[in-house]
Design a protein around this motif. Structure first.
Motif, PDB file in Angstrom:
ATOM      1  N   THR A 171       0.886  -1.210   0.051  1.00  0.00           N
ATOM      2  CA  THR A 171       0.046   0.070   0.055  1.00  0.00           C
ATOM      3  C   THR A 171       0.900   1.293  -0.022  1.00  0.00           C
ATOM      4  OG1 THR A 171      -0.223   0.028   2.498  1.00  0.00           O
ATOM      5  CG2 THR A 171      -1.951  -1.164   1.242  1.00  0.00           C
ATOM      6  N   TRP A 172       2.177   1.113   0.490  1.00  0.00           N
ATOM      7  CA  TRP A 172       2.957   2.488   0.686  1.00  0.00           C
ATOM      8  C   TRP A 172       3.667   2.616  -0.684  1.00  0.00           C
ATOM      9  CZ3 TRP A 172       7.566   0.574  -0.586  1.00  0.00           C
ATOM     10  CH2 TRP A 172       7.925  -0.934  -0.556  1.00  0.00           C
ATOM     11  N   GLU A 209       1.087  -6.679   5.047  1.00  0.00           N
ATOM     12  CA  GLU A 209       0.752  -5.586   5.609  1.00  0.00           C
ATOM     13  C   GLU A 209      -0.651  -5.856   6.481  1.00  0.00           C
ATOM     14  OE1 GLU A 209       1.440  -1.698   3.516  1.00  0.00           O
ATOM     15  OE2 GLU A 209       0.826  -3.118   1.997  1.00  0.00           O
ATOM     16  N   LEU A 261      -5.141  -1.832   6.827  1.00  0.00           N
ATOM     17  CA  LEU A 261      -4.477  -1.135   5.952  1.00  0.00           C
ATOM     18  C   LEU A 261      -4.714  -1.557   4.251  1.00  0.00           C
ATOM     19  CD1 LEU A 261      -2.695   1.187   5.904  1.00  0.00           C
ATOM     20  CD2 LEU A 261      -0.456  -0.504   5.801  1.00  0.00           C
ATOM     21  N   ASN A 319      -8.308  -0.548   3.520  1.00  0.00           N
ATOM     22  CA  ASN A 319      -8.298   0.957   3.411  1.00  0.00           C
ATOM     23  C   ASN A 319      -7.730   1.344   1.964  1.00  0.00           C
ATOM     24  OD1 ASN A 319      -9.593   1.455   5.790  1.00  0.00           O
ATOM     25  ND2 ASN A 319      -7.804   1.882   6.879  1.00  0.00           N
TER      26      ASN A 319
END
Length: 189
Positions: free
Chosen positions: A86-87, A119, A123, A126
């Motif tokens: 996600t990052w 993760e 998260l 989202n």
């Protein structure tokens, strides 16, 4: 004349002997540490890196709905395995392109398995709330599958043909044209 120290038992011990004992102890500690590190490194290193042209290592992961996905169950289909986080900014750019091409190629026997690396589910959810992806998103919580495939940089993509053979391994962001070409390449005949 040698300097003399008083040892633990109250006996006289020469400073030279004490230094010699200390040096031997230090050498033994360094030797044991080197042997320990060598054993640890040889036991934890990946023994068989994945290679284009070889059978893809099988794995089982669970998607966000709780369904299990085993790579070998996709025999007869081309599989586009994408490792992401996600990052990861390049992942955010390429994932919508992967989804567009997946929607075009899924009826032609190509599957996408998007593998998130370690993760928390919250998260991931989202992140996915911002998109409308139709491919399964799998969780590799322990990063075992990423380790099996030697994935350390994201994004990373492995494409597997309908016989379960690795056709290509790519680290880094893929432009949509390359994604389309890769899916075309693994589309079953």
């Amino acid at each position: 004349m040698d300097s003399v120290c008083i040892g633990k038992e109250g006996k006289k011990v020469s400073v030279k002997k004490k230094r010699r004992l200390l040096m031997r102890t230090v050498i033994l500690i360094v030797l044991f540490a080197a042997v320990g590190f060598t054993l640890y490194a040889s036991l934890t290193k990946d023994k068989s890196p994945i290679v284009v042209g070889e059978k893809a290592p099988d794995f089982v992961l669970t998607d966000l709905e709780g369904n299990k996905h085993q790579l070998s169950d996709y025999k007869g289909k081309g599989v586009f395995i994408n490792f992401w986080g996600t990052w990861c900014e390049p992942c955010k750019v390429e994932m919508p392109h992967i989804n567009t091409q997946y929607n075009e190629y899924k009826s032609q026997g190509v599957e996408v398995l998007a593998v998130n690396m370690g993760e928390p589910t919250l998260l991931i959810n989202n992140f996915l709330d911002k998109y409308d992806f139709t491919f399964p998103v799998l969780e590799d919580k322990s990063k075992d599958v990423a380790g099996l495939y030697n994935i350390y940089k994201l994004p990373a993509t492995i494409i597997v043909d309908s016989d379960g053979v690795i056709v290509d391994i790519v680290e880094g962001q893929l432009p949509e044209g390359r994604i389309k070409a890769m899916m075309e390449q693994i589309k079953p005949e």
